[in-house]
Design a protein around this motif. Structure first.
Motif, PDB file in Angstrom:
ATOM      1  N   ARG A 168       8.602  17.099  21.869  1.00  0.00           N
ATOM      2  CA  ARG A 168       7.794  18.320  21.976  1.00  0.00           C
ATOM      3  C   ARG A 168       6.434  18.007  22.583  1.00  0.00           C
ATOM      4  O   ARG A 168       5.921  18.770  23.419  1.00  0.00           O
ATOM      5  CB  ARG A 168       7.640  18.977  20.605  1.00  0.00           C
ATOM      6  CG  ARG A 168       8.923  19.584  20.050  1.00  0.00           C
ATOM      7  CD  ARG A 168       8.647  20.423  18.816  1.00  0.00           C
ATOM      8  NE  ARG A 168       9.884  20.841  18.174  1.00  0.00           N
ATOM      9  CZ  ARG A 168      10.396  20.278  17.099  1.00  0.00           C
ATOM     10  NH1 ARG A 168       9.764  19.265  16.501  1.00  0.00           N
ATOM     11  NH2 ARG A 168      11.520  20.729  16.566  1.00  0.00           N
ATOM     12  N   ARG A 169       5.833  16.898  22.162  1.00  0.00           N
ATOM     13  CA  ARG A 169       4.555  16.490  22.759  1.00  0.00           C
ATOM     14  C   ARG A 169       4.744  16.117  24.228  1.00  0.00           C
ATOM     15  O   ARG A 169       3.893  16.430  25.073  1.00  0.00           O
ATOM     16  CB  ARG A 169       3.955  15.318  21.980  1.00  0.00           C
ATOM     17  CG  ARG A 169       3.310  15.722  20.663  1.00  0.00           C
ATOM     18  CD  ARG A 169       2.468  14.598  20.100  1.00  0.00           C
ATOM     19  NE  ARG A 169       3.302  13.528  19.593  1.00  0.00           N
ATOM     20  CZ  ARG A 169       3.739  13.459  18.329  1.00  0.00           C
ATOM     21  NH1 ARG A 169       3.433  14.411  17.473  1.00  0.00           N
ATOM     22  NH2 ARG A 169       4.480  12.437  17.933  1.00  0.00           N
ATOM     23  N   LEU A 170       5.858  15.465  24.524  1.00  0.00           N
ATOM     24  CA  LEU A 170       6.140  15.083  25.903  1.00  0.00           C
ATOM     25  C   LEU A 170       6.269  16.326  26.791  1.00  0.00           C
ATOM     26  O   LEU A 170       5.833  16.322  27.950  1.00  0.00           O
ATOM     27  CB  LEU A 170       7.427  14.254  25.940  1.00  0.00           C
ATOM     28  CG  LEU A 170       7.801  13.589  27.263  1.00  0.00           C
ATOM     29  CD1 LEU A 170       6.703  12.626  27.710  1.00  0.00           C
ATOM     30  CD2 LEU A 170       9.130  12.843  27.127  1.00  0.00           C
ATOM     31  N   THR A 172      11.115  12.573  13.934  1.00  0.00           N
ATOM     32  CA  THR A 172      10.011  12.032  14.735  1.00  0.00           C
ATOM     33  C   THR A 172      10.338  12.103  16.221  1.00  0.00           C
ATOM     34  O   THR A 172       9.469  12.408  17.048  1.00  0.00           O
ATOM     35  CB  THR A 172       9.721  10.576  14.329  1.00  0.00           C
ATOM     36  OG1 THR A 172       9.332  10.538  12.963  1.00  0.00           O
ATOM     37  CG2 THR A 172       8.616   9.971  15.188  1.00  0.00           C
ATOM     38  N   TYR A 173      11.584  11.845  16.562  1.00  0.00           N
ATOM     39  CA  TYR A 173      11.994  11.876  17.965  1.00  0.00           C
ATOM     40  C   TYR A 173      11.790  13.268  18.560  1.00  0.00           C
ATOM     41  O   TYR A 173      11.252  13.412  19.657  1.00  0.00           O
ATOM     42  CB  TYR A 173      13.451  11.448  18.091  1.00  0.00           C
ATOM     43  CG  TYR A 173      13.857  11.103  19.501  1.00  0.00           C
ATOM     44  CD1 TYR A 173      13.481   9.888  20.069  1.00  0.00           C
ATOM     45  CD2 TYR A 173      14.608  11.976  20.275  1.00  0.00           C
ATOM     46  CE1 TYR A 173      13.843   9.557  21.366  1.00  0.00           C
ATOM     47  CE2 TYR A 173      14.981  11.654  21.564  1.00  0.00           C
ATOM     48  CZ  TYR A 173      14.594  10.439  22.105  1.00  0.00           C
ATOM     49  OH  TYR A 173      14.944  10.124  23.397  1.00  0.00           O
ATOM     50  N   LEU A 219      18.140  16.671  24.832  1.00  0.00           N
ATOM     51  CA  LEU A 219      17.846  16.006  23.566  1.00  0.00           C
ATOM     52  C   LEU A 219      16.884  16.831  22.724  1.00  0.00           C
ATOM     53  O   LEU A 219      16.975  16.853  21.499  1.00  0.00           O
ATOM     54  CB  LEU A 219      17.262  14.612  23.824  1.00  0.00           C
ATOM     55  CG  LEU A 219      18.219  13.575  24.417  1.00  0.00           C
ATOM     56  CD1 LEU A 219      17.450  12.336  24.841  1.00  0.00           C
ATOM     57  CD2 LEU A 219      19.309  13.207  23.417  1.00  0.00           C
ATOM     58  N   LEU A 220      15.963  17.515  23.389  1.00  0.00           N
ATOM     59  CA  LEU A 220      15.001  18.356  22.680  1.00  0.00           C
ATOM     60  C   LEU A 220      15.716  19.479  21.930  1.00  0.00           C
ATOM     61  O   LEU A 220      15.276  19.908  20.864  1.00  0.00           O
ATOM     62  CB  LEU A 220      13.999  18.936  23.674  1.00  0.00           C
ATOM     63  CG  LEU A 220      12.823  19.733  23.123  1.00  0.00           C
ATOM     64  CD1 LEU A 220      12.007  18.906  22.135  1.00  0.00           C
ATOM     65  CD2 LEU A 220      11.942  20.220  24.263  1.00  0.00           C
ATOM     66  N   GLY A 221      16.839  19.936  22.484  1.00  0.00           N
ATOM     67  CA  GLY A 221      17.593  21.009  21.842  1.00  0.00           C
ATOM     68  C   GLY A 221      18.705  20.527  20.940  1.00  0.00           C
ATOM     69  O   GLY A 221      19.462  21.343  20.401  1.00  0.00           O
ATOM     70  N   THR A 222      18.810  19.219  20.747  1.00  0.00           N
ATOM     71  CA  THR A 222      19.865  18.662  19.906  1.00  0.00           C
ATOM     72  C   THR A 222      19.417  18.624  18.450  1.00  0.00           C
ATOM     73  O   THR A 222      18.271  18.252  18.160  1.00  0.00           O
ATOM     74  CB  THR A 222      20.213  17.229  20.371  1.00  0.00           C
ATOM     75  OG1 THR A 222      20.640  17.280  21.730  1.00  0.00           O
ATOM     76  CG2 THR A 222      21.321  16.641  19.519  1.00  0.00           C
ATOM     77  N   ASP A 223      20.284  19.030  17.526  1.00  0.00           N
ATOM     78  CA  ASP A 223      19.876  19.022  16.119  1.00  0.00           C
ATOM     79  C   ASP A 223      19.776  17.584  15.607  1.00  0.00           C
ATOM     80  O   ASP A 223      20.305  16.653  16.199  1.00  0.00           O
ATOM     81  CB  ASP A 223      20.838  19.852  15.262  1.00  0.00           C
ATOM     82  CG  ASP A 223      22.256  19.291  15.235  1.00  0.00           C
ATOM     83  OD1 ASP A 223      22.436  18.127  14.829  1.00  0.00           O
ATOM     84  OD2 ASP A 223      23.183  20.020  15.643  1.00  0.00           O
TER      85      ASP A 223
END
Length: 220
Positions: free
Chosen positions: A73-75, A67-68, A48-52
């Motif tokens: 990224r913080r996670l 925001t997600y 999900l982090l790499g999903t546009d």
């Protein structure tokens, strides 16, 4: 010796004892529609982090795609990111002396239980019913493994946030209160009075609680 109480029942007891009473008499009770789709996000953080952002918008997230991704990224900066994304166990049934329940993840070594919530977190910390349920899972894991477990996790994958619940004096006291309610509940508890909790309760009609609209509050 009393049978272990379901951790989900403890969460209901902490939220509203009357809701627990109705839920125990509901043969069809189960998670609302869409819960499993949201919980599945907790096992997809790296992808999900790499999903546009346009693709993220098709997922059951509760915040904007931008925001997600910022939340993820913080996670990723957490020390337990690797353990969160590759848990030691998944959907593990834990049975302790007083309670039992499913840990959606076992994270790290030594392991701590993680409860994956389909909802959204408060501004800070964790909602009391989820804190109680998380403590119950930690205690059950401690009993099974015969080791000390001092914390649990609550994940909110719809927003990409993970919170830690520590077994503080206050959290353990809230757990014990809920356990007493759940064990002693052999009568219909009184209704809550003027509580916002009633607005979204699935048993509101059976309970007979009266909620007031804005029009009625204004005297229209």
């Amino acid at each position: 010796m009393s049978s272990p109480v379901a951790a989900s029942d403890l969460a209901r007891a902490a939220y509203c004892p009357r809701q627990l009473y109705y839920a125990r008499n509901d043969d069809t009770r189960g998670p609302p529609p869409g819960v499993e789709e949201i919980r599945a996000l907790a096992f997809e953080y790296p992808s999900l982090l790499g999903t546009d952002e346009s693709a993220l918008a098709t997922y059951p997230i509760a915040v904007s795609p931008k925001t997600y991704r910022e939340n993820l990224r913080r996670l990723r900066e957490r020390d337990d990111w690797d353990e969160l994304t590759a848990p030691a166990g998944r959907d593990v049934l834990l049975t302790g002396k007083d309670c039992r329940g499913v840990a959606h993840k076992l994270v790290g070594d030594p392991a701590v239980p993680s409860l994956v919530s389909p909802g959204e977190p408060p501004e800070r910390g964790v909602w009391e019913p989820q804190r109680v349920r998380a403590v119950a899972l930690a205690k059950a894991l401690s009993w099974e493994h015969e080791t000390s477990v001092s914390r649990a996790l609550v994940e909110y994958p719809a927003v990409g946030v993970v919170r830690t619940v520590r077994l503080t004096t206050g959290n353990k006291a809230a757990y014990r209160r809920a356990l007493r309610v759940a064990r002693d509940l052999d009568f219909v508890p009184p209704r809550l009075r003027r509580s916002s909790k009633c607005d979204e309760c699935a048993y509101r009609e059976a309970c007979g609680v009266k909620t007031r609209s804005l029009r009625s509050l204004l005297g229209f």
